[in-house]
Design a protein around this motif. Sequence first.
Motif, PDB file in Angstrom:
ATOM      1  N   TYR A 161     -25.614 -10.118  22.613  1.00 34.59           N
ATOM      2  CA  TYR A 161     -24.994  -8.841  22.255  1.00 34.59           C
ATOM      3  C   TYR A 161     -25.234  -7.774  23.332  1.00 34.59           C
ATOM      4  O   TYR A 161     -25.738  -6.691  23.057  1.00 34.59           O
ATOM      5  N   GLN A 162     -24.868  -8.114  24.570  1.00 35.75           N
ATOM      6  CA  GLN A 162     -25.043  -7.189  25.684  1.00 35.75           C
ATOM      7  C   GLN A 162     -23.787  -7.142  26.547  1.00 35.75           C
ATOM      8  O   GLN A 162     -23.157  -8.173  26.783  1.00 35.75           O
ATOM      9  N   ILE A 163     -23.469  -5.943  27.013  1.00 38.49           N
ATOM     10  CA  ILE A 163     -22.383  -5.739  27.970  1.00 38.49           C
ATOM     11  C   ILE A 163     -22.948  -4.924  29.128  1.00 38.49           C
ATOM     12  O   ILE A 163     -23.654  -3.929  28.904  1.00 38.49           O
ATOM     13  N   SER A 164     -22.638  -5.347  30.348  1.00 36.83           N
ATOM     14  CA  SER A 164     -23.074  -4.612  31.538  1.00 36.83           C
ATOM     15  C   SER A 164     -21.860  -4.255  32.371  1.00 36.83           C
ATOM     16  O   SER A 164     -20.983  -5.095  32.596  1.00 36.83           O
ATOM     17  N   THR A 165     -21.825  -2.996  32.820  1.00 36.48           N
ATOM     18  CA  THR A 165     -20.746  -2.547  33.697  1.00 36.48           C
ATOM     19  C   THR A 165     -21.329  -1.864  34.927  1.00 36.48           C
ATOM     20  O   THR A 165     -22.443  -1.337  34.887  1.00 36.48           O
ATOM     21  N   LYS A 166     -20.562  -1.888  35.998  1.00 36.04           N
ATOM     22  CA  LYS A 166     -20.840  -1.070  37.177  1.00 36.04           C
ATOM     23  C   LYS A 166     -19.650  -0.130  37.277  1.00 36.04           C
ATOM     24  O   LYS A 166     -18.509  -0.576  37.336  1.00 36.04           O
ATOM     25  N   GLU A 167     -19.940   1.172  37.291  1.00 35.78           N
ATOM     26  CA  GLU A 167     -18.881   2.168  37.282  1.00 35.78           C
ATOM     27  C   GLU A 167     -19.126   3.190  38.390  1.00 35.78           C
ATOM     28  O   GLU A 167     -20.251   3.376  38.826  1.00 35.78           O
ATOM     29  N   TRP A 168     -18.055   3.838  38.826  1.00 40.94           N
ATOM     30  CA  TRP A 168     -18.178   4.848  39.872  1.00 40.94           C
ATOM     31  C   TRP A 168     -16.914   5.703  39.926  1.00 40.94           C
ATOM     32  O   TRP A 168     -15.868   5.305  39.449  1.00 40.94           O
ATOM     33  N   ASP A 169     -17.091   6.883  40.511  1.00 40.84           N
ATOM     34  CA  ASP A 169     -15.964   7.762  40.818  1.00 40.84           C
ATOM     35  C   ASP A 169     -16.421   8.709  41.928  1.00 40.84           C
ATOM     36  O   ASP A 169     -17.488   8.502  42.508  1.00 40.84           O
ATOM     37  N   LYS A 170     -15.637   9.746  42.232  1.00 36.95           N
ATOM     38  CA  LYS A 170     -15.995  10.660  43.325  1.00 36.95           C
ATOM     39  C   LYS A 170     -17.326  11.358  43.085  1.00 36.95           C
ATOM     40  O   LYS A 170     -18.086  11.594  44.011  1.00 36.95           O
ATOM     41  N   SER A 171     -17.597  11.736  41.850  1.00 31.53           N
ATOM     42  CA  SER A 171     -18.821  12.478  41.532  1.00 31.53           C
ATOM     43  C   SER A 171     -19.985  11.560  41.218  1.00 31.53           C
ATOM     44  O   SER A 171     -21.072  11.709  41.778  1.00 31.53           O
TER      45      SER A 171
END
Length: 196
Positions: free
Chosen positions: A124-134
């Motif tokens: 029951y785990q979800i991992s994400t890598k996220e990014w944007d300008k800030s």
Amino acid sequence: MKRVIILLFLITFFMKQGLSQNKPVAKVEKIYIEYKGDSVEARRLTVSSMIPIEIARAWTNVQTPELLQFVAKGMIKFKSVDGEGFPKKWQEGQTYGAKMRVFGFIPFGGIHYLNIVKIDSANYQISTKEWDKSAKVWNHDVRMEAIGTDSIYYADSIEIYGGFMTGFITAFAKLFYKHRQKRWQIVARENLEFGK
């Protein structure tokens, strides 16, 4: 046996922290991460709560963009940059782009990219890598554990780095994830189901 002891410890700890009323608890730590070959000071934000929902239903819901839109409502609105919109379910290995509007109308961060690194149904785990300008780094782990048959321990853990804006972004993220977990209480109370 080890897992039972850990769960009992978590229940006791979070009841002392006020989670008996299902209130989210937030913790911020300074950490160092690697960013573009350098070691940089970042933050790890952890927001957790107990939610009165069966783990199977929570797990089905958390895998959908529709749930994200619901729990973010009031603070952030996400609009897919893909002409077809978001899928019914997040797909491991896929990267999605979205424009974010704070409070529904203030653009922030340009295009926010969300890469689904792992969807682990066994744990029951979800991992994400996220990014944007800030937010140059926004690595998010969702973890849930069953507590009995009709409640879960739910935790969002996010590594955040945004250069000189790291503190500001972390403060906003703290408010945002507490808001999300309060909206999870509505999902539980009203037996909402997403992604159908």
